[in-house]
Write a protein that holds these residues in place. Structure first.
Motif, PDB file in Angstrom:
ATOM      1  N   GLY A  34      35.426  38.191  24.647  1.00 24.21           N
ATOM      2  CA  GLY A  34      34.172  38.315  25.381  1.00 24.21           C
ATOM      3  C   GLY A  34      34.311  37.919  26.836  1.00 24.21           C
ATOM      4  N   VAL A  35      35.003  36.816  27.109  1.00 25.64           N
ATOM      5  CA  VAL A  35      35.188  36.365  28.484  1.00 25.64           C
ATOM      6  C   VAL A  35      36.074  37.342  29.253  1.00 25.64           C
ATOM      7  N   ALA A  36      37.147  37.817  28.618  1.00 27.98           N
ATOM      8  CA  ALA A  36      38.021  38.789  29.284  1.00 27.98           C
ATOM      9  C   ALA A  36      37.252  40.054  29.637  1.00 27.98           C
ATOM     10  N   LEU A  37      36.412  40.532  28.719  1.00 28.28           N
ATOM     11  CA  LEU A  37      35.622  41.737  28.976  1.00 28.28           C
ATOM     12  C   LEU A  37      34.652  41.506  30.130  1.00 28.28           C
ATOM     13  N   ALA A  38      33.996  40.371  30.141  1.00 27.94           N
ATOM     14  CA  ALA A  38      33.060  40.069  31.223  1.00 27.94           C
ATOM     15  C   ALA A  38      33.773  39.991  32.563  1.00 27.94           C
ATOM     16  N   CYS A  39      34.947  39.419  32.575  1.00 28.94           N
ATOM     17  CA  CYS A  39      35.678  39.253  33.838  1.00 28.94           C
ATOM     18  C   CYS A  39      36.192  40.576  34.380  1.00 28.94           C
ATOM     19  N   VAL A  40      36.687  41.468  33.522  1.00 30.08           N
ATOM     20  CA  VAL A  40      37.217  42.737  34.028  1.00 30.08           C
ATOM     21  C   VAL A  40      36.083  43.676  34.445  1.00 30.08           C
ATOM     22  N   LEU A  41      34.907  43.547  33.814  1.00 28.35           N
ATOM     23  CA  LEU A  41      33.776  44.375  34.212  1.00 28.35           C
ATOM     24  C   LEU A  41      33.116  43.838  35.479  1.00 28.35           C
ATOM     25  N   ALA A  42      33.171  42.524  35.669  1.00 25.33           N
ATOM     26  CA  ALA A  42      32.600  41.893  36.870  1.00 25.33           C
ATOM     27  C   ALA A  42      33.610  40.892  37.419  1.00 25.33           C
ATOM     28  N   PRO A  43      34.636  41.374  38.143  1.00 23.68           N
ATOM     29  CA  PRO A  43      35.722  40.478  38.598  1.00 23.68           C
ATOM     30  C   PRO A  43      35.241  39.300  39.428  1.00 23.68           C
ATOM     31  N   ALA A  44      34.106  39.450  40.107  1.00 19.76           N
ATOM     32  CA  ALA A  44      33.611  38.340  40.920  1.00 19.76           C
ATOM     33  C   ALA A  44      33.241  37.131  40.071  1.00 19.76           C
ATOM     34  N   ALA A  45      32.983  37.371  38.785  1.00 14.59           N
ATOM     35  CA  ALA A  45      32.611  36.269  37.894  1.00 14.59           C
ATOM     36  C   ALA A  45      33.827  35.502  37.386  1.00 14.59           C
ATOM     37  N   ALA A  46      35.041  36.036  37.578  1.00 10.99           N
ATOM     38  CA  ALA A  46      36.236  35.410  37.001  1.00 10.99           C
ATOM     39  C   ALA A  46      36.520  34.023  37.579  1.00 10.99           C
ATOM     40  N   PRO A  47      36.540  33.812  38.905  1.00 12.75           N
ATOM     41  CA  PRO A  47      36.843  32.456  39.411  1.00 12.75           C
ATOM     42  C   PRO A  47      35.870  31.388  38.917  1.00 12.75           C
ATOM     43  N   PRO A  48      34.537  31.610  39.010  1.00 11.70           N
ATOM     44  CA  PRO A  48      33.657  30.553  38.494  1.00 11.70           C
ATOM     45  C   PRO A  48      33.796  30.326  36.993  1.00 11.70           C
ATOM     46  N   LEU A  49      34.074  31.392  36.234  1.00  9.67           N
ATOM     47  CA  LEU A  49      34.278  31.224  34.798  1.00  9.67           C
ATOM     48  C   LEU A  49      35.535  30.412  34.522  1.00  9.67           C
ATOM     49  N   ALA A  50      36.599  30.680  35.269  1.00  6.99           N
ATOM     50  CA  ALA A  50      37.839  29.929  35.082  1.00  6.99           C
ATOM     51  C   ALA A  50      37.615  28.444  35.374  1.00  6.99           C
ATOM     52  N   ILE A  51      36.946  28.163  36.479  1.00  3.48           N
ATOM     53  CA  ILE A  51      36.693  26.759  36.843  1.00  3.48           C
ATOM     54  C   ILE A  51      35.763  26.100  35.827  1.00  3.48           C
ATOM     55  N   GLY A  52      34.700  26.822  35.452  1.00  2.59           N
ATOM     56  CA  GLY A  52      33.726  26.251  34.532  1.00  2.59           C
ATOM     57  C   GLY A  52      34.313  25.965  33.160  1.00  2.59           C
ATOM     58  N   CYS A  53      35.044  26.934  32.609  1.00  6.19           N
ATOM     59  CA  CYS A  53      35.630  26.741  31.273  1.00  6.19           C
ATOM     60  C   CYS A  53      36.687  25.637  31.306  1.00  6.19           C
ATOM     61  N   GLY A  54      37.488  25.592  32.367  1.00  7.16           N
ATOM     62  CA  GLY A  54      38.492  24.545  32.472  1.00  7.16           C
ATOM     63  C   GLY A  54      37.864  23.157  32.577  1.00  7.16           C
ATOM     64  N   ALA A  55      36.800  23.046  33.387  1.00  4.57           N
ATOM     65  CA  ALA A  55      36.121  21.750  33.530  1.00  4.57           C
ATOM     66  C   ALA A  55      35.465  21.324  32.227  1.00  4.57           C
TER      67      ALA A  55
END
Length: 784
Positions: A34-55
Motif C-alpha cells: 500500500g505504501v509503495a503504491l501510494a508513493c509511486v502514484l504520488a512521488p511527492a508523498a514519499a519523503p514525508p512517508l519515509a520520515i514519518g514511518c521511520g520516526a
C-alpha cells in the motif's frame, strides 16, 4: 475424547499457529504494498512517508520494547519502500523533462523484447545518457522503448535511440516512453547475458522450423519469449485465459529448483550443497528467461524457500510469498502498480489458500482426480478475475474450461522445451526435443483458438474499481457455493447471485448475438466503433455501408458490427496498413464488395489485399481525385496524390476521404496524417470546409496542423483511441486545438461506441456510455 478427535484438534491447532504466522507476514506485505503504491502514484508523498514511518518505528521500539515485533517491522518496511522511491525520483524527473521532444537516449536493455499492437518491438531499458549528443547528460532511469523490429535487442545490450518521447502515466515503472524507428546497438549483450541471448535465439530459430501455431507458442512456454506469437494467436490466448502460460513464473522456477535438488540428492549431496546448486540453477534460469516481474517474484520466493530448508525451518507457503513480495517491493516499489506482478502474487496465493478447500468442495459432486484438476484453474481464475477487471476491457467466460484442457500439456511443453533450448549445442538432440515439445504446444494453441471462437467466449466491460467489485462479488458467490464448509444461508445467497449473473449473461449473449441490432438507436449514419487503440468507422446511407479501417483485432470489430446489425460491407477503406488500422480485416473477410486502400509498404500488405480479393472483393489504390457514391451519399478522396513520392507508405500516405449527403453529415476522415502532409493537403485547395464531423488524425497525436482544423471547422472533433494507451492519445495539444475552434469533442476511449445522425437539420449524438441523445442546437450548414 477419542484418539482421532484429539489428533484432529492437534492438527487444527498446528494449522492455526501456522496461519497466524502467515497472516502476520501478510499484514507486512499488504502494508508495504500500500505504501509503495501510494508513493509511486504520488512521488511527492514519499519523503514525508519515509520520515514519518521511520520516526514511528523508532518511537514504537523505544516506548514499547516488549511489543516491538510486528508493528515495528511493518513501519520499517513501509519506510524502506518510501526511501526507495525518494532516492529514485531525481533521476526519473531528469529524464521526464524530455517529454514531448525528439531526443537521443543511450540505454541498457533490461527486459525481453515483445511485439506490440503497433508493430513495434517494445522493451524496458535503463538510461545511461539522455539529450542531444553535444549536450547529453549522464542519467540512470527506467524507460520503455518501442522501435521497428531488428536483431540485437537483447537483455544487457547497450542501444542508442533517437525517438519522440512522452511522459509515462503516474505509477508506471518507466519514467518516459520512447517512440522510435530504429535502435542502433552500440554494444551487444555480453557475458552471461550474451550467452543467454544466443541460446534463446538458437531455440527460437529451431522452433520456427516447426508447423504453426504450436511453433509460435513453444518459445513462450519454454523461456517466455513471445516474439514469434502473432496478434491473432495472442488475442486467442487472452480471450481463452491462457496468456499466463507464456509468462514464465512460479511453476517454471519450481520445476528447475526441484529437478536440481532431486538430482543432487540422488548423487548423495548434503543439504547445503543441494540448496547452493539449486539456487545457482535458479539464477541461471532467471538470466535465461530475463528477469520479468513475475519471474523475479517467483525467484525470490524460491530463494527464500531454499534458505529456510538450509536453516532447517521450512515455513508455510503464504509466509514465503509475503516475505518475497515485501523484499521485491522494497527493492522496486513501482512493481506495486504493475498488473502482472499483482496477478502473479494473487495466483500463487490462490493456489496456496483456495485450491485445497475448492477441491474438498468439488469432491462432493465429482471424482477426486477431476476435482483436483478443476480446483487449480478455478482458484486462480476466481482470485485473479477482480484484478484483471481493474485494467482489462474484456472478461473471459471460457477461461476455466480452457485452462482445464491445457493444464496437462503446459508442464510437458515447458520442461521438454527448456531441455531443447539447453541442448542447442547438440543439434540432433535439440531438434528431437523441440519436435517433442511442439506436440503439447500445438494442443495449447488449438485449445486457445477453439475456445476463443466460441459464442460469448468474452464480454466487454468498462475497466475500473466498480467492475472489479462486481467480479469480486461473483467470485465470492462461487466460493460460497463450492466450498464444503459454510452456512446454508450463505450458500443460498451465493446461489441466488450466480443465478442472477447467469440470467443477465444469457440476456447479454442474445443482445450481442441474434438480437444485436436492437441495441443501437435507429437513424444513425456515422458510427465510431470502440476497438481500442485504432480506427474503425462505419458510414451508412440507404442500406449501403462503408467501413473505414478495421482496428487492431477482429474481435472488437465483430462485436461492434454485430451490435449495429451490419452483415455486409459495400466499401472497405483501408487508409494504410498499420496494425491499428488493418489488424481486424479477418472480421469482414468474405463480406466486402470493394476495397479502397493506401500504398503498399511491404509484401504483407499485398498479401492482405490479395486475401480480400480472393474472398470476392474488388481492390483499388486510393488517390486524390477519385470519387463515388454510397447509397444517397457522395464520397471523394483528398489524399494521397497519385504516384507521389513525397511521403513513404504509412501514416503520411493515409487515404483521406470526405463523405456527405443523403442524411449523412459532411464527414472528413484524416487517417493518420501528421502535420507536414496536413499542410500540403491544406495548400492543395481540395479541403472544402465546414464539416459536421472531423475524424482527428492519428488518434489525436500532438503532431497536428491547427490551420487545417481551422479550415475544416468541424462541429464535432472525433477522437478514436484506446483507453489507457501507451501513447497518451489523444494528446492535450490536439484536444486544446479542437476546444479553441468550438468543436464538440467525442472520444471512443471515454465514451465507447459513438453514433451520429442528422435529425431535422441538427446533428444528434449517441454514446455507449451516455444513454441519451444530445441534439446539437445548430442546424447543419447547407442542409448537410
Amino acid at each position: 475424547m477419542s484418539a482421532g478427535r484429539a489428533e484432529t484438534d492437534a492438527g487444527r491447532r498446528r494449522l492455526l499457529g501456522t496461519q497466524g504466522l502467515d497472516l502476520r507476514s501478510t499484514v507486512l506485505a499488504a502494508a508495504v504494498w500500500g505504501v509503495a503504491l501510494a508513493c509511486v502514484l504520488a512521488p511527492a508523498a514519499a519523503p514525508p512517508l519515509a520520515i514519518g514511518c521511520g520516526a514511528l518505528a523508532a518511537g514504537w521500539v523505544l516506548a514499547a520494547p516488549w511489543r516491538r515485533g510486528l508493528v515495528a517491522l511493518v513501519l520499517l518496511g513501509c519506510a524502506a519502500a518510501a526511501v526507495s522511491v525518494t532516492l529514485a525520483q531525481p533521476a526519473r524527473e531528469a529524464v521526464a523533462r524530455f517529454d514531448g521532444r525528439v531526443t537521443e537516449i543511450t540505454a541498457v536493455v533490461t527486459s525481453s523484447a515483445s511485439f506490440g499492437r503497433d508493430g513495434r518491438v517494445w522493451f524496458d531499458a535503463q538510461t545511461l545518457r539522455a539529450g542531444p549528443p553535444a549536450r547529453a547528460s549522464p542519467v540512470s532511469a527506467p524507460v520503455r522503448v518501442g522501435v521497428d523490429p531488428q536483431p540485437g535487442i537483447e537483455l544487457g545490450a547497450t542501444v542508442r535511440v533517437v525517438a519522440e518521447t512522452a511522459a509515462a502515466d503516474p505509477g508506471e515503472r518507466a519514467a518516459l516512453i520512447l517512440f522510435g524507428s530504429e535502435a542502433h546497438v552500440v554494444r551487444p549483450a555480453s557475458g552471461v547475458f550474451g550467452v543467454a541471448a544466443g541460446v534463446r535465439a538458437d531455440f527460437l530459430e529451431r522452433a520456427r522450423g516447426l508447423p504453426p501455431p504450436g511453433a509460435a507458442l513453444l518459445p513462450g512456454l519454454a523461456v517466455g519469449d513471445t516474439r514469434a506469437v502473432g496478434e491473432e494467436l495472442n488475442a486467442a490466448m487472452r480471450a481463452s485465459g491462457l496468456s499466463h502460460l507464456t509468462a514464465v513464473s512460479g511453476a517454471n522456477c519450481a520445476i528447475v529448483v526441484a529437478a536440481v535438488f532431486w538430482l543432487v540428492a540422488l548423487c548423495g549431496g548434503a543439504r547445503w550443497l543441494r540448496v547452493v546448486l539449486a539456487l545457482g540453477a535458479l539464477g541461471a534460469f532467471i538470466v535465461l528467461v530475463t528477469p520479468e516481474p513475475s519471474v523475479v517474484r517467483a525467484g525470490v520466493m524460491a530463494a527464500l524457500a531454499m534458505l529456510s530448508i538450509l536453516l532447517g525451518r521450512p515455513s508455510a507457503g503464504l509466509g514465503m510469498l509475503s516475505l518475497a513480495v515485501t523484499v521485491i517491493l522494497v527493492a522496486d516499489p513501482w512493481l506495486a502498480a504493475t498488473p502482472g506482478f499483482a496477478l502473479s502474487a494473487a495466483a500463487t496465493a490462490a493456489l496456496l489458500l483456495l485450491a485445497g478447500p475448492l477441491m474438498d468442495g468439488l469432491r462432493r459432486w465429482m471424482p477426486e482426480p477431476l476435482a483436483l484438476a478443476l480446483s487449480v484453474p478455478v482458484a486462480a481464475q476466481l482470485v485473479c478475475g477482480p484484478i484483471i477487471a481493474l485494467f482489462s476491457e474484456e472478461q473471459s467466460l471460457v477461461g476455466v474450461a480452457a485452462n482445464l484442457l491445457a493444464a496437462p500439456a503446459a508442464p510437458v511443453a515447458t520442461v521438454i522445451g527448456l531441455l531443447a533450448c539447453l541442448a542447442g549445442a547438440v543439434p540432433p538432440i535439440a531438434d528431437l526435443l523441440a519436435a517433442a515439445a511442439w506436440l503439447p504446444a500445438s494442443w495449447i494453441a488449438a485449445t486457445a483458438i477453439t475456445t476463443a471462437a466460441l459464442p460469448g467466449a468474452t464480454f466487454a466491460v468498462p475497466p475500473g474499481p466498480v467492475t472489479a467489485l462486481l467480479v469480486a462479488a461473483v467470485s465470492a458467490a462461487v466460493c460460497g457455493v463450492l466450498l464444503r464448509h459454510g452456512l446454508d444461508r450463505l450458500r443460498a445467497a451465493s446461489a441466488l447471485v450466480l443465478v442472477t449473473v447467469l440470467a443477465l449473461g444469457g440476456a447479454r449473449m442474445l443482445l450481442t448475438g441474434p438480437l444485436a441490432g436492437m441495441t443501437a438507436p435507429d437513424g444513425w449514419s456515422v458510427a465510431a466503433c470502440d476497438v481500442g487503440q485504432g480506427d474503425a468507422l462505419v458510414i451508412r446511407s440507404a442500406d449501403r455501408v462503408a467501413l473505414i479501417d478495421t482496428g487492431p483485432a477482429p474481435e472488437p470489430l465483430s462485436a461492434c458490427l454485430s451490435a449495429l446489425g451490419i452483415a455486409r460491407i459495400d466499401v472497405l477503406v483501408l487508409t494504410h496498413f498499420d496494425l491499428d488500422h488493418a489488424g481486424g480485416v479477418d472480421a469482414v473477410r468474405g463480406r466486402v464488395g470493394a476495397v479502397l486502400h493506401g500504398p503498399f509498404g511491404s509484401a504483407d500488405d499485398e498479401r492482405l489485399i490479395a486475401g480480400l480479393t480472393a474472398a470476392g472483393a474488388v481492390a483499388t489504390h486510393g488517390a486524390a481525385g477519385m470519387s463515388g457514391t454510397l447509397g444517397e451519399a457522395s464520397w471523394r478522396v483528398l489524399w494521397p496524390v497519385r504516384d507521389s513520392r513525397a511521403f513513404p507508405p504509412g501514416n503520411d500516405a493515409s487515404v483521406v476521404v470526405e463523405i456527405g449527403g443523403g442524411e449523412v453529415p459532411r464527414t472528413l476522415l484524416l487517417g493518420d496524417l501528421s502535420a507536414s502532409p496536413q499542410r500540403m493537403l491544406l495548400s492543395s485547395g481540395r479541403l472544402r470546409g465546414p464539416y459536421d464531423i472531423v475524424k482527428v488524425a492519428h488518434h489525436g497525436s500532438a503532431d497536428q496542423e491547427p490551420a487545417l482544423y481551422q479550415e475544416a471547422r468541424g462541429r464535432v472533433a472525433l477522437f478514436s483511441a484506446g483507453a489507457g494507451n501507451d501513447y497518451g492519445h489523444p494528446r492535450a495539444e490536439a484536444l486544446a486545438t479542437a476546444a479553441s475552434l468550438g468543436s464538440r469533442v467525442l472520444r471512443t476511449d471515454l465514451q465507447g461506441r459513438i453514433l451520429l445522425a442528422l435529425e431535422d437539420g441538427a446533428l444528434a449524438v449517441w454514446a455507449e456510455r451516455q444513454a441519451e441523445q444530445h441534439p446539437s442546437p445548430t442546424p447543419v450548414p447547407g442542409g448537410g
